[in-house]
Write a protein that holds these residues in place. Structure first.
Motif, PDB file in Angstrom:
ATOM      1  N   ARG A 139      16.908   7.020 -39.360  1.00  0.00           N
ATOM      2  CA  ARG A 139      18.139   6.234 -39.305  1.00  0.00           C
ATOM      3  C   ARG A 139      18.418   5.554 -40.647  1.00  0.00           C
ATOM      4  N   PRO A 168      20.213  14.151 -36.664  1.00  0.00           N
ATOM      5  CA  PRO A 168      21.454  13.679 -36.058  1.00  0.00           C
ATOM      6  C   PRO A 168      22.675  14.347 -36.687  1.00  0.00           C
ATOM      7  N   TYR A 169      23.641  14.650 -35.857  1.00  0.00           N
ATOM      8  CA  TYR A 169      24.890  15.294 -36.259  1.00  0.00           C
ATOM      9  C   TYR A 169      24.720  16.750 -36.659  1.00  0.00           C
TER      10      TYR A 169
END
Length: 278
Positions: A264, A141-142
């Protein structure tokens, strides 16, 4: 007289993984031509350096022709040139920035391959080794654009290996985890920073810096390249280092929901949401 030694061409060889790979191949007995946009450098190297911009067709063609002129053949191509975008939301990078990273990380590899394969076909064999990443089989992510280029490298390489195998040419992908190089320092900043992503962006920049500082040395990746280059029956994929092997096994055998939750949790993504506390 043309050289009878094995000839290797390594892109992005001015530092980091590319430089370590060029040095390792030289020690192993290859005649190595490294490349960078700047070409030869002030500090002497144990291998020759040539100027090359993998985003320009004419530069790629000129460099490959020069190696063929000097040596008569190319036995190994290592596609290493590439860069990343600093951690940021995918929407913070423009289409132009997305095209730029693909132009180097993916299309640069395609240009080099197209320029070298005809020579390998005529000589009846050769090896192409593409530097991929664990992010070729994992999300990050990102860092969506960088990850997308590495997924593209995986798909292209596996398909190409099937095409070229009957011509005596094999294709492999090296999959390192985080490596202790200047990668993070050379990453592009997103060209549109949004306030909505500020906190997570700051957090992940710090996280990535820590991962790079504690990552494997470039020599670990160079050793994997050499294994692939010398293998009588090369594999398609070579993980580089214990962390990369562990993540590969996790991706292959762990339940998808477990992998999802672990990503996450490790990156503290949910803590960064509005209304959440760390």
């Amino acid at each position: 007289m043309k050289s009878q030694k094995s000839i290797a061409l390594v892109t992005g060889a001015s530092s980091g993984i590319g430089k370590a790979t060029a040095e390792r191949l030289t020690i192993a007995g290859y005649t190595v031509y490294g490349t960078s946009r700047r070409g030869a450098q002030a500090n002497p190297q144990p291998f020759a350096m040539l100027p090359l911009d993998v985003t320009r067709d004419e530069s790629v063609d000129a460099t490959v022709k020069e190696v063929i002129r000097l040596e008569g053949h190319i036995d190994l191509l290592v596609n290493n040139a590439g860069f990343g975008v600093a951690p940021a939301g995918a929407e913070e990078s423009s289409i132009e920035q997305a095209q730029a990273i693909f132009n180097t990380n993916f299309f640069g590899m395609v240009r080099m391959t197209r320029a070298v394969v005809p020579h390998m076909r005529r000589q009846g064999g050769g090896r192409i080794i593409n530097i991929g990443s664990i992010f070729g089989f994992l999300p990050m992510p990102y860092m969506a654009l960088y990850v997308a280029t590495k997924h593209a490298v995986e798909g292209y390489s596996e398909s190409l290996d099937h095409e070229l195998r009957t011509r005596g040419i094999r294709v492999s992908v090296i999959e390192p985890a985080n490596t202790s190089t200047q990668f993070d320092a050379n990453a592009l900043e997103p060209d549109s920073q949004l306030e909505e992503y500020r906190e997570i962006r700051v957090s992940l920049v710090k996280k990535m810096k820590e991962l790079v500082e504690t990552g494997d040395k470039p020599d670990v990746v160079a050793d994997a390249v050499l294994r692939a280059a010398l293998a009588a029956n090369p594999k398609l994929r070579y993980t580089a280092g214990g962390r990369a092997r562990g993540l590969q096994l996790l991706r292959r055998f762990a339940p998808p929901r477990l992998v999802d939750a672990g990503i996450r949790r490790d990156l503290r993504l949910d803590a960064a949401l509005p209304g959440k506390t760390s």
